[in-house]
Design an enzyme around this catalytic site. Sequence first.
Site, PDB file in Angstrom:
ATOM      1  CG  HIS A 219      -0.302  -0.233   2.501  1.00 19.98           C
ATOM      2  ND1 HIS A 219       0.055  -1.498   2.913  1.00 19.98           N
ATOM      3  CD2 HIS A 219       0.086   0.605   3.490  1.00 19.98           C
ATOM      4  CE1 HIS A 219       0.629  -1.423   4.109  1.00 19.98           C
ATOM      5  NE2 HIS A 219       0.673  -0.162   4.475  1.00 19.98           N
TER       6      HIS A 219
ATOM      7  CG  HIS B 133       0.807   5.171   4.149  1.00 19.48           C
ATOM      8  ND1 HIS B 133      -0.036   5.006   5.218  1.00 19.48           N
ATOM      9  CD2 HIS B 133       1.614   4.079   4.156  1.00 19.48           C
ATOM     10  CE1 HIS B 133       0.243   3.885   5.855  1.00 19.48           C
ATOM     11  NE2 HIS B 133       1.246   3.291   5.225  1.00 19.48           N
TER      12      HIS B 133
HETATM   13  P1  5GP Z   1       1.656   0.265   7.355  1.00 20.20           P
HETATM   14  O1  5GP Z   1       2.115   0.527   8.764  1.00 20.20           O
HETATM   15  O2  5GP Z   1       1.586  -1.215   7.053  1.00 20.20           O
HETATM   16  O3  5GP Z   1       2.458   1.023   6.318  1.00 20.20           O
HETATM   17  O4  5GP Z   1       0.203   0.870   7.252  1.00 20.20           O
HETATM   18  C1  5GP Z   1      -0.961   0.155   7.472  1.00 20.20           C
HETATM   19  C2  5GP Z   1      -2.084   1.161   7.530  1.00 20.20           C
HETATM   20  O5  5GP Z   1      -3.306   0.473   7.373  1.00 20.20           O
HETATM   21  C3  5GP Z   1      -2.169   1.915   8.874  1.00 20.20           C
HETATM   22  O6  5GP Z   1      -2.024   3.310   8.630  1.00 20.20           O
HETATM   23  C4  5GP Z   1      -3.532   1.541   9.423  1.00 20.20           C
HETATM   24  O7  5GP Z   1      -4.178   2.609  10.065  1.00 20.20           O
HETATM   25  C5  5GP Z   1      -4.268   1.063   8.176  1.00 20.20           C
HETATM   26  N1  5GP Z   1      -5.268   0.046   8.447  1.00 20.20           N
HETATM   27  C6  5GP Z   1      -5.087  -1.104   9.144  1.00 20.20           C
HETATM   28  N2  5GP Z   1      -6.218  -1.834   9.162  1.00 20.20           N
HETATM   29  C7  5GP Z   1      -7.142  -1.127   8.452  1.00 20.20           C
HETATM   30  C8  5GP Z   1      -8.509  -1.377   8.106  1.00 20.20           C
HETATM   31  O8  5GP Z   1      -9.117  -2.379   8.474  1.00 20.20           O
HETATM   32  N3  5GP Z   1      -9.135  -0.428   7.375  1.00 20.20           N
HETATM   33  C9  5GP Z   1      -8.492   0.705   6.941  1.00 20.20           C
HETATM   34  N4  5GP Z   1      -9.201   1.567   6.225  1.00 20.20           N
HETATM   35  N5  5GP Z   1      -7.205   0.965   7.242  1.00 20.20           N
HETATM   36  C10 5GP Z   1      -6.543   0.060   7.991  1.00 20.20           C
END
Ligand code: 5GP
Length: 135
Positions: free
Chosen positions: A99, A101
Amino acid sequence: MTDCIFCKIIKSEIPSSKVYEDEHTLAFLDINPVTKGHTLVIPKQHCTDIFDMKEEDAKAVMATAKKVASAVFHGLNASGVNLLNSNKKAAGQEVFHYHMHIIPRYENDGVRMFPHEKYKETDFKMTAERIKSNL
Ligand code: 5GP
Ligand code: ZN
């Protein structure tokens, strides 16, 4: 992937606030935003991170990120936007479906990104060589 939370969002098996969708990508609001409007762009085909992502999906995600970043910037009257992608646990990745951001930013919003370190001259050259020899 059956127990991937983002694959479930793609299939609408769990709720999300989708803002854009096309054949290869989906963009939806992050549930725990850094600032309001923080959006995630994902490929519809599951991959864990940048390392196992197909080049076509990387292109599709960047095209969607460009479109959505512009909509976030103008639609939310932001003063700036960060694009950020974390790969592997050591880099802070928590959801193991690639993903990107998209984070709206404002003057004096108090969000702090990365601290910086300094190179010694020899490290500077050697680091570039180590990267170049893997391309
Ligand atoms: P990472 O730390 O892996 O780069 O980011 C994961 C992101 O996914 C986090 O910012 C977190 O808030 C978001 N996230 C985790 N679970 C969910 C979910 O069930 N729904 C949505 N919309 N975002 C999620
Ligand atoms: Zn997935």
